[in-house]
Design a protein around this motif. Sequence first.
Motif, PDB file in Angstrom:
ATOM      1  N   SER A 266      16.090  11.935 -45.925  1.00  0.00           N
ATOM      2  CA  SER A 266      15.019  10.903 -45.458  1.00  0.00           C
ATOM      3  C   SER A 266      15.240  10.366 -44.217  1.00  0.00           C
ATOM      4  O   SER A 266      14.337   9.801 -43.413  1.00  0.00           O
ATOM      5  N   GLY A 267      16.577  10.056 -43.969  1.00  0.00           N
ATOM      6  CA  GLY A 267      16.898   9.634 -42.437  1.00  0.00           C
ATOM      7  C   GLY A 267      16.532  10.636 -41.483  1.00  0.00           C
ATOM      8  O   GLY A 267      16.038  10.120 -40.304  1.00  0.00           O
TER       9      GLY A 267
ATOM     10  N   GLU B 167       8.860   3.698 -38.653  1.00  0.00           N
ATOM     11  CA  GLU B 167       8.426   3.708 -40.482  1.00  0.00           C
ATOM     12  C   GLU B 167       9.410   2.784 -41.055  1.00  0.00           C
ATOM     13  O   GLU B 167       8.969   1.731 -42.012  1.00  0.00           O
ATOM     14  N   LEU B 168      10.712   3.000 -40.888  1.00  0.00           N
ATOM     15  CA  LEU B 168      11.737   1.998 -41.653  1.00  0.00           C
ATOM     16  C   LEU B 168      11.764   0.806 -41.341  1.00  0.00           C
ATOM     17  O   LEU B 168      11.535  -0.329 -42.039  1.00  0.00           O
ATOM     18  N   THR B 169      11.543   0.489 -39.853  1.00  0.00           N
ATOM     19  CA  THR B 169      11.228  -0.959 -39.500  1.00  0.00           C
ATOM     20  C   THR B 169       9.859  -1.713 -40.362  1.00  0.00           C
ATOM     21  O   THR B 169      10.119  -2.896 -40.487  1.00  0.00           O
TER      22      THR B 169
ATOM     23  N   SER C  79      16.113   9.282 -57.623  1.00  0.00           N
ATOM     24  CA  SER C  79      14.838   9.858 -58.284  1.00  0.00           C
ATOM     25  C   SER C  79      13.442   9.005 -57.792  1.00  0.00           C
ATOM     26  O   SER C  79      12.316   9.597 -57.572  1.00  0.00           O
ATOM     27  N   ALA C  80      13.687   7.627 -57.505  1.00  0.00           N
ATOM     28  CA  ALA C  80      12.597   6.942 -57.052  1.00  0.00           C
ATOM     29  C   ALA C  80      12.133   7.428 -55.709  1.00  0.00           C
ATOM     30  O   ALA C  80      10.716   7.503 -55.414  1.00  0.00           O
ATOM     31  N   VAL C  81      12.933   7.820 -55.179  1.00  0.00           N
ATOM     32  CA  VAL C  81      12.575   8.333 -53.622  1.00  0.00           C
ATOM     33  C   VAL C  81      11.971   9.623 -53.727  1.00  0.00           C
ATOM     34  O   VAL C  81      10.915   9.934 -53.076  1.00  0.00           O
TER      35      VAL C  81
ATOM     36  N   GLY D  34       3.642   8.990 -51.350  1.00  0.00           N
ATOM     37  CA  GLY D  34       3.755   7.481 -51.310  1.00  0.00           C
ATOM     38  C   GLY D  34       4.539   7.093 -50.063  1.00  0.00           C
ATOM     39  O   GLY D  34       4.946   7.867 -49.341  1.00  0.00           O
ATOM     40  N   ASN D  35       4.670   5.593 -50.011  1.00  0.00           N
ATOM     41  CA  ASN D  35       5.431   5.160 -49.037  1.00  0.00           C
ATOM     42  C   ASN D  35       7.030   5.492 -49.031  1.00  0.00           C
ATOM     43  O   ASN D  35       7.684   4.513 -49.851  1.00  0.00           O
ATOM     44  N   GLU D  36       7.526   6.397 -48.594  1.00  0.00           N
ATOM     45  CA  GLU D  36       8.639   6.743 -48.877  1.00  0.00           C
ATOM     46  C   GLU D  36       9.742   5.668 -48.168  1.00  0.00           C
ATOM     47  O   GLU D  36      10.979   5.429 -48.636  1.00  0.00           O
TER      48      GLU D  36
END
Length: 241
Positions: free
Chosen positions: A54-55, A62-64, A120-122, A130-132
Amino acid sequence: MGLLERVRKQWFLVAIVLAITFAKLQPSVGMHGGPLRPEITITYVAVSTIFLNSGLSLKTEELTSALMHVKLHMFVQIFTLGFFPAAIWFFLKLLALTSINPWLLKGLQTVGCMPPPVSSAVILTKAVGGNEAAAIFNSAFGSFLGIVITPLLLLLFLGSSSSVPFTSIFSQLFMTVVVPLIVGQLSDFPRRDQSRIRARSQQRKRSVKRTEQEDDGTNCIFRYHMYIFACEPPYPHSTGR
C-alpha cells in the motif's frame, strides 16, 4: 463474460473460498505451530507485506488527503466500536432465548467488540475499488483505539474483562502497519519524483508548442496585413485651402 474472465476478475473471493476449503480439509497445516507457522508468517510477514504494498502504490497526497476526512473516520469508528457491538448485543439477546450454548454467544459478543481488522479491511477495500488510503488509516487508528475501548466494551456487555498487554500490542501494530507503510512511501519517492519531472517537462513542451503556434498565427496575420497594404493604392493626400 466467460467463466475464466469472471474468475480472473473475482480472484480474491475465489482465493478466500479455496483457502477456507483447504483449511477445512487440512486444519493442521495452518494451526499455531504448524508447517505454515501463522504466528510468524501471518502476524508479521503477511500484514507487513500488505501495508508495504500500500505504501508503494499510494501517493503521499492520497494519504494526506485521507487524513482530512474527519467525518468519514468518525463514522467508521463509531459504527465499528459503537453501533456494531450494541447491535450484536441486541441480536444475542434474541438468540439467548434459544438452546444455543451461552459460551458461543459470549464468543460472538467478544468478536463483535473487536476493532476493525488490520489487513483484510485494506485488501477488501482495494479489491472493490474503494478508498484504500482511508481504509488504511481507519484500520490502523481503530486498532490503536481498540487497545483501550475493547476491554471497556467487554466489561460493559459481558461484565468481565482482562488485562491488555498495551506495550506489546502497540509495538506490534507499529512495526507491522506504520513502519512498512512509511518504508513503502520512502522507497517509491524517487520514482514519483521522476514522474513529476517528466510531467513538468511535458507541460513545458506543450506550453512552448502552444506559444509557437500563437506566434505563427500572429506572424500570418501580420504578413497578411502587410500584403494588403502593399497591394492597395496609396491614399490621396489632403490639400489645404
